[in-house]
Scaffold this active site. Structure first.
Site, PDB file in Angstrom:
ATOM      1  N   LYS A 141       1.014  -1.239  -0.005  1.00  0.00           N
ATOM      2  CA  LYS A 141       0.245   0.311  -0.189  1.00  0.00           C
ATOM      3  C   LYS A 141       0.608   1.054  -0.113  1.00  0.00           C
ATOM      4  O   LYS A 141       0.548   2.457  -0.460  1.00  0.00           O
ATOM      5  CB  LYS A 141      -1.179   0.544   1.473  1.00  0.00           C
ATOM      6  CG  LYS A 141      -2.250  -1.282   1.006  1.00  0.00           C
ATOM      7  CD  LYS A 141      -3.086  -1.090   2.618  1.00  0.00           C
ATOM      8  CE  LYS A 141      -3.689  -2.067   2.634  1.00  0.00           C
ATOM      9  NZ  LYS A 141      -4.430  -2.808   3.417  1.00  0.00           N
ATOM     10  N   GLN A 187      -4.292  -1.436  10.001  1.00  0.00           N
ATOM     11  CA  GLN A 187      -4.521  -2.774   9.109  1.00  0.00           C
ATOM     12  C   GLN A 187      -4.665  -3.859   9.981  1.00  0.00           C
ATOM     13  O   GLN A 187      -4.454  -3.885  11.090  1.00  0.00           O
ATOM     14  CB  GLN A 187      -2.955  -2.890   9.183  1.00  0.00           C
ATOM     15  CG  GLN A 187      -2.672  -4.124   8.184  1.00  0.00           C
ATOM     16  CD  GLN A 187      -3.382  -4.118   7.157  1.00  0.00           C
ATOM     17  OE1 GLN A 187      -2.871  -3.494   6.182  1.00  0.00           O
ATOM     18  NE2 GLN A 187      -3.941  -5.559   6.454  1.00  0.00           N
ATOM     19  N   ASP A 228     -11.418   2.873   4.834  1.00  0.00           N
ATOM     20  CA  ASP A 228     -11.863   1.559   4.520  1.00  0.00           C
ATOM     21  C   ASP A 228     -12.691   1.692   4.744  1.00  0.00           C
ATOM     22  O   ASP A 228     -13.904   0.454   3.810  1.00  0.00           O
ATOM     23  CB  ASP A 228     -10.834   0.665   5.191  1.00  0.00           C
ATOM     24  CG  ASP A 228      -9.517  -0.459   5.456  1.00  0.00           C
ATOM     25  OD1 ASP A 228      -9.758  -0.361   4.519  1.00  0.00           O
ATOM     26  OD2 ASP A 228      -9.596  -1.181   6.488  1.00  0.00           O
TER      27      ASP A 228
END
Lengths: 286, 286
Positions: A52, A96, A119
Site C-alpha cells: 500500500k 491494518q 476502509d
C-alpha cells in the site's frame, strides 16, 4: 466461452486515473495523504502495508506507515488515531487487521473520523452505504473494486439474481448493499445457509468470500453466470487459490475472476482511488 | 392449520414490560422522555403522532409533541432538533414523515443525535445494525417489533430462507439485517426483482413491505411459511388491507400476521420500548 476478468488490467486503468487526479489536486495545493497503522509483526500484514505504501508513493501521494509494537495498548492506539484525525496532511487512515487481542477492534473502527475512514468500515459510512444515502462517503474497497470490474465488463446487476457467500463487514455486507443499490435481487449466504450449492446455482452474479479453498466448483455455477472470487486461500501444496475451483468453473461461468489477478489488484487500486476522493472531499464544504 | 399472530396481544405484553421499566427508572430519578416533531397538517401523520403521544403518556413517560407549520424552513427544523439534542429531559427524538419538500430529509436524519435516534434511521445506527456491532444502539421499530413477534411465537430464523420484499430504510433494509444477524439466509427483493412470486415461494419467512394491496396471495406462499405483512393499504372499497391476501393465505401459511392487528400495534409498542432503553443507556458511561 468463459471470459476471464483481468483485474490487473482494470487496476492499471484505475491507477492511471488516480495518478491524473493526484496531479490535478497538486495544482490546487492538495497532496492526498494516507496513514497506515500496523500493530505487531504479522508477516502477511507487513507485506500488505508495504504494498500500500509503495503504491501510494508511486502514485504521487503522501504516505505514512506507523509501525507499532504488538504490546501497544488500546489507549495508545486511540491517541495515535486522534493524532491523524487532526492532521490536515492525512486524508485517509487505515488500521491494518488483524489487531492483537488487547485491542477492542470496534472501538478502533469508531475512533477514526468517518471523513478519513478510507476502509469504509465506520458504522456511519456503512449505514450511508446500506441506505444509499446521498452525498460523498467512502465505501469498502474490495466490494467497490468488484463493482468497477462489473462495470468495466459491461455487467449490469439491475434485475439480476445475485448471491453473496460470506457476510463479513469487509466484503459480504457492503457487497450486498452495493448490488442492492444497483437493483440486483441479492441473497446473502453464510455458514448457516442450508443447501448453499443449490442457492449458488440460482445466481446470475455469484460473489464468493468465504476463505474456503475451492468451496464452489463448476457444478455449483449457473451456466453463463458471472463469478467473482474474493478468496485468497492456500491449497494442500501451499499454492495460492481461490474459493472457486477455477478449472471446473471454466466453460460454465460466463465471466470469472482468477486468483491471483482478479479481485486482489482491484482492492489496492480502489484504496488509492478512495484516498484521493477523501482528499478532494476534504476541500469541499459540508 | 394457520396460526394467526396476535400483534395486539404481544404489544400489550411489551407495553407492560415498558411500564415496569419506566417505574424502575423513576426510582433512579429518570423519567424517559420522547419528543415528536411534526411539520404540517397531514391527517394520517396527525393521528400517528397523537397515538404515540397518548401511549407514551399512558406508560408514564414525558412526551412532547412539537407541531410546526408546513412552511417551516430547514434551518428552523435543524435548530429545533439541536434544542432537543441538548435537552436532558428528552431521550428520544422522532421527526414524523413525510416532510414538506423544502426540507432535506437526509440532513434531518443526520442532525438527530444517534443516542436519541429513537427511529434508528441515523446512518451510524443503521451501520451498527448491519455490521452487528457490539453495544447498545436503537434499531428501527417496525422490523424490531417483527423480531419480537417471531420470538414470541417460537420462530427461530437461524438456517431458514427469508425473503424480504421491499428495501426501504424504515423496514426492508433493517429487517434484512436483523434476520441475517439471526442467521437466516436473507434475500431482499424489490420492484426490479424478476419472478417475485417464485422467489416468495422459496421463503420459510416472508416479510412483505411494499404498500401494494394483496400483492402476495396464497399461491405465492410456501406451505407452512411464516408470513409477515407490513402493508397498511386500502382496497377499492377503502377498507384497510395488507400486502398479503389474508383469505387465500390462510390454510397455506404456517403463521401469518393480520392487517390490522399484526405488525401495526408492535411498531408503536417497540417505539416506546426503544425510548425507555435510550433513557436507560443515557445514564451509562460510554
Amino acid at each position: 466461452m468463459t471470459t476471464i476478468i483481468d483485474g490487473k488490467a482494470v487496476a492499471k486503468k484505475v491507477n492511471a486515473a488516480t495518478q491524473t487526479a493526484v496531479a490535478e489536486l497538486e495544482q490546487q495545493g492538495i497532496k492526498p495523504g494516507i496513514a497506515v497503522i500496523i500493530v505487531g509483526e504479522d508477516p502477511a500484514s507487513q507485506i500488505y502495508v508495504r504494498n500500500k505504501n509503495r503504491k501510494a508513493t508511486k502514485l504521487g501521494m503522501h504516505s505514512v506507515v506507523r509501525q507499532l509494537p504488538v504490546t501497544t495498548t488500546q489507549a495508545e492506539l486511540l491517541s495515535i488515531i486522534a493524532e491523524y484525525n487532526s492532521d490536515a496532511s492525512i486524508h485517509g487512515i487505515l488500521v491494518q487487521s488483524p489487531l492483537p487481542k488487547q485491542i477492542n477492534e470496534p472501538l478502533i473502527t469508531m475512533a477514526i473520523d468517518p471523513k478519513k475512514d478510507v476502509d469504509g468500515f465506520h458504522p456511519t459510512n456503512m449505514g450511508k452505504l446500506i441506505t444509499n444515502f446521498p452525498g460523498n462517503y467512502p465505501v469498502a474497497n474490495t466490494p467497490r473494486g468488484i463493482m468497477t470490474l462489473l462495470a468495466e465488463y459491461g455487467i449490469d446487476p439491475a434485475g439480476k439474481q445475485a448471491v453473496v457467500i460470506g457476510r463479513s463487514t469487509i466484503v459480504g455486507k457492503p457487497m450486498a448493499a452495493l448490488l442492492t443499490n444497483a437493483n440486483a435481487t441479492v441473497t446473502v449466504a453464510h455458514s448457516r445457509t442450508k443447501d448453499l450449492k443449490a442457492l449458488a446455482r440460482t445466481a446470475d452474479i455469484l460473489v464468493v468470500a468465504t476463505g474456503i479453498a475451492h468451496l464452489i466448483t463448476g457444478a455449483d455455477i449457473k451456466p453463463g453466470a458471472t463469478v467473482i472470487d474474493v478468496g485468497m486461500d492456500r491449497d494442500a501444496d501451499g499454492k495460492l487459490v481461490g474459493d472457486v475451483d477455477f478449472d471446473s468453473a471454466q466453460g460454465v461461468a460466463g465471466f470469472i475472476t482468477p486468483v491471483p489477478g482478479g479481485v486482489g489488484p482491484m482492492t489496492i487500486a480502489t484504496l488509492m482511488q478512495t484516498t484521493v476522493e477523501l482528499a478532494k472531499w476534504s476541500d469541499l464544504s459540508e
